[in-house]
Design an enzyme around this catalytic site. Sequence first.
Site, PDB file in Angstrom:
ATOM      1  N   ASN A  49       0.878  -1.167   0.000  1.00 45.59           N
ATOM      2  CA  ASN A  49       0.000   0.000   0.000  1.00 45.59           C
ATOM      3  C   ASN A  49       0.913   1.214   0.000  1.00 45.59           C
ATOM      4  OD1 ASN A  49      -1.840   2.008   0.436  1.00 45.59           O
ATOM      5  ND2 ASN A  49      -2.772   1.089   2.256  1.00 45.59           N
ATOM      6  N   ARG A  73      -2.738  -2.043  -3.363  1.00 47.44           N
ATOM      7  CA  ARG A  73      -3.977  -1.311  -3.157  1.00 47.44           C
ATOM      8  C   ARG A  73      -3.916  -0.061  -4.041  1.00 47.44           C
ATOM      9  NH1 ARG A  73      -5.304   3.186   1.145  1.00 47.44           N
ATOM     10  NH2 ARG A  73      -7.497   3.420   0.681  1.00 47.44           N
ATOM     11  N   HIS A  79     -13.386   2.736   0.134  1.00 49.49           N
ATOM     12  CA  HIS A  79     -13.353   1.645   1.128  1.00 49.49           C
ATOM     13  C   HIS A  79     -13.974   0.371   0.551  1.00 49.49           C
ATOM     14  CE1 HIS A  79     -13.647   4.965   4.434  1.00 49.49           C
ATOM     15  NE2 HIS A  79     -12.393   4.642   4.244  1.00 49.49           N
ATOM     16  N   ARG A 119     -12.702  15.356   8.097  1.00 52.45           N
ATOM     17  CA  ARG A 119     -13.500  15.707   6.907  1.00 52.45           C
ATOM     18  C   ARG A 119     -14.931  16.041   7.302  1.00 52.45           C
ATOM     19  NH1 ARG A 119     -11.850  10.476   3.482  1.00 52.45           N
ATOM     20  NH2 ARG A 119     -10.137  10.169   4.940  1.00 52.45           N
ATOM     21  N   GLU A 179      -8.472  -5.646   4.748  1.00 54.13           N
ATOM     22  CA  GLU A 179      -8.347  -5.284   3.333  1.00 54.13           C
ATOM     23  C   GLU A 179      -7.157  -5.996   2.687  1.00 54.13           C
ATOM     24  OE1 GLU A 179      -9.513  -0.792   3.013  1.00 54.13           O
ATOM     25  OE2 GLU A 179      -9.053  -1.279   5.078  1.00 54.13           O
TER      26      GLU A 179
END
Length: 408
Positions: A7, A91, A180, A241, A385
């Site tokens: 990643n 990823r 996601h 956010r 993941e």
Amino acid sequence: MNILIINAGSSSLKYQLYNMQTEEVLAKGRVERIGMDSSILTHEVDGTPEVREVSEILDHTTAIKKVLDMLVSRKFGVLRNIEEIEAVGHRVVHGGESFSKSVLVDQGVKLEIRKLFDLAPLHNPAHMMGITAVEANLPEVPQAVVFDTAFHQTMPPNSYLYAIPTVLYRKHKIRRYGFHGTSHDYVSKRSAEYLGLPLDNLKLITCHIGNGASCTAILNGKSFDTSMGMTPLEGLMMGTRSGDLDPAIVPYTINKEDLTLNEVNSMLNKHSGLLAISGISSDMREVIEAMNDGNEKAKLAFEMYTYRIRKYIGAYIAAMDGVDAIVFTAGVGENSDVLRKEVCKGLTFFGVQLDEKRNAVRSSEARRITTDDSKVSVLVVPTNEELLIARDTYRLVLEKQAADSSLL
Ligand code: AMP
């Protein structure tokens, strides 16, 4: 088969080495401060203390070389030689409309990922550096890419289109992509397995609540709607956010505060959410701690955050005309019983009966936190993941090997 999962970020890189026969993680770690002085490589093999090495790592190619050296090192390694790595999985955040599933890397795939730089300027260029760095170090090893957006490509147009002139979609592909996806995909499969029910006949709402947060309505195993949009800013309130807001706030703030567009963009992505409302932290643990100490702003931040999740769950129950299970995952979703309890408080009308004792249990296993007679199950399912990326990579490599051998 051993598969290395990467990643890659712009100045960092995380890795995990899997043995796919056992799905065991042989080693994992990260490289931080790539391109800066004093880069740090942290390496961990299960059951032994973390190793930390500080050196100068100027680019991703050197970072991958350092990781490979570590994986075969006599003292800290887990492989006899580098040939024992048979595939690499990456990823990749944005696959746009080009990728609805994971694929093996070739020239065409790299070209498409480059075309998507505009849609994910902070992520896709860094992922591409990771792919190129692996190519430089392991030129013969097949690489696969697994996209955060791919799982959501099944959304129907009424979910993914924005009500703006359609020329913007046609010309610039402005639409909801969702993120996601690897996590929503993984936990939906794991939830069906846990419930012992077929995924293709289930209505699920998966809530990935971490530093970034999103909810997904999964109808019969396919993403039907999701809260993040063209970028990961839309939807739930997050650590820093804002999530959903009236778009007219953007020009209004620019005028009133004499800010530039970039400054407002940065405000919404980096200085909003839990951090802005609590005035304390973007970390939910610290916000809950402050709330328990009587801090009113922290309490408001927690209430706004959980209220948004509840609203999305309600909307998705309506969107799918029902729900069989609601699933919590990621850092906050897996670890905060307080948050889960607050979200579920407003869901009794739909038949959610939380079992407080089950909710309070801490475990790294998938579990049910509702009572046995609750009409709707609420589950906590730890996400993984990397494992899904490893499984996809493994499958693609085996398929390719089978196709190649049938041509012989
Ligand atoms: P993730 O992005 O999935 O790694 O999640 C990271 C977030 O999980 C952090 O920002 C923490 O706020 C949150 N987190 C981890 N443990 C807890 C906990 N016990 N209670 C509340 N939040 C937690």
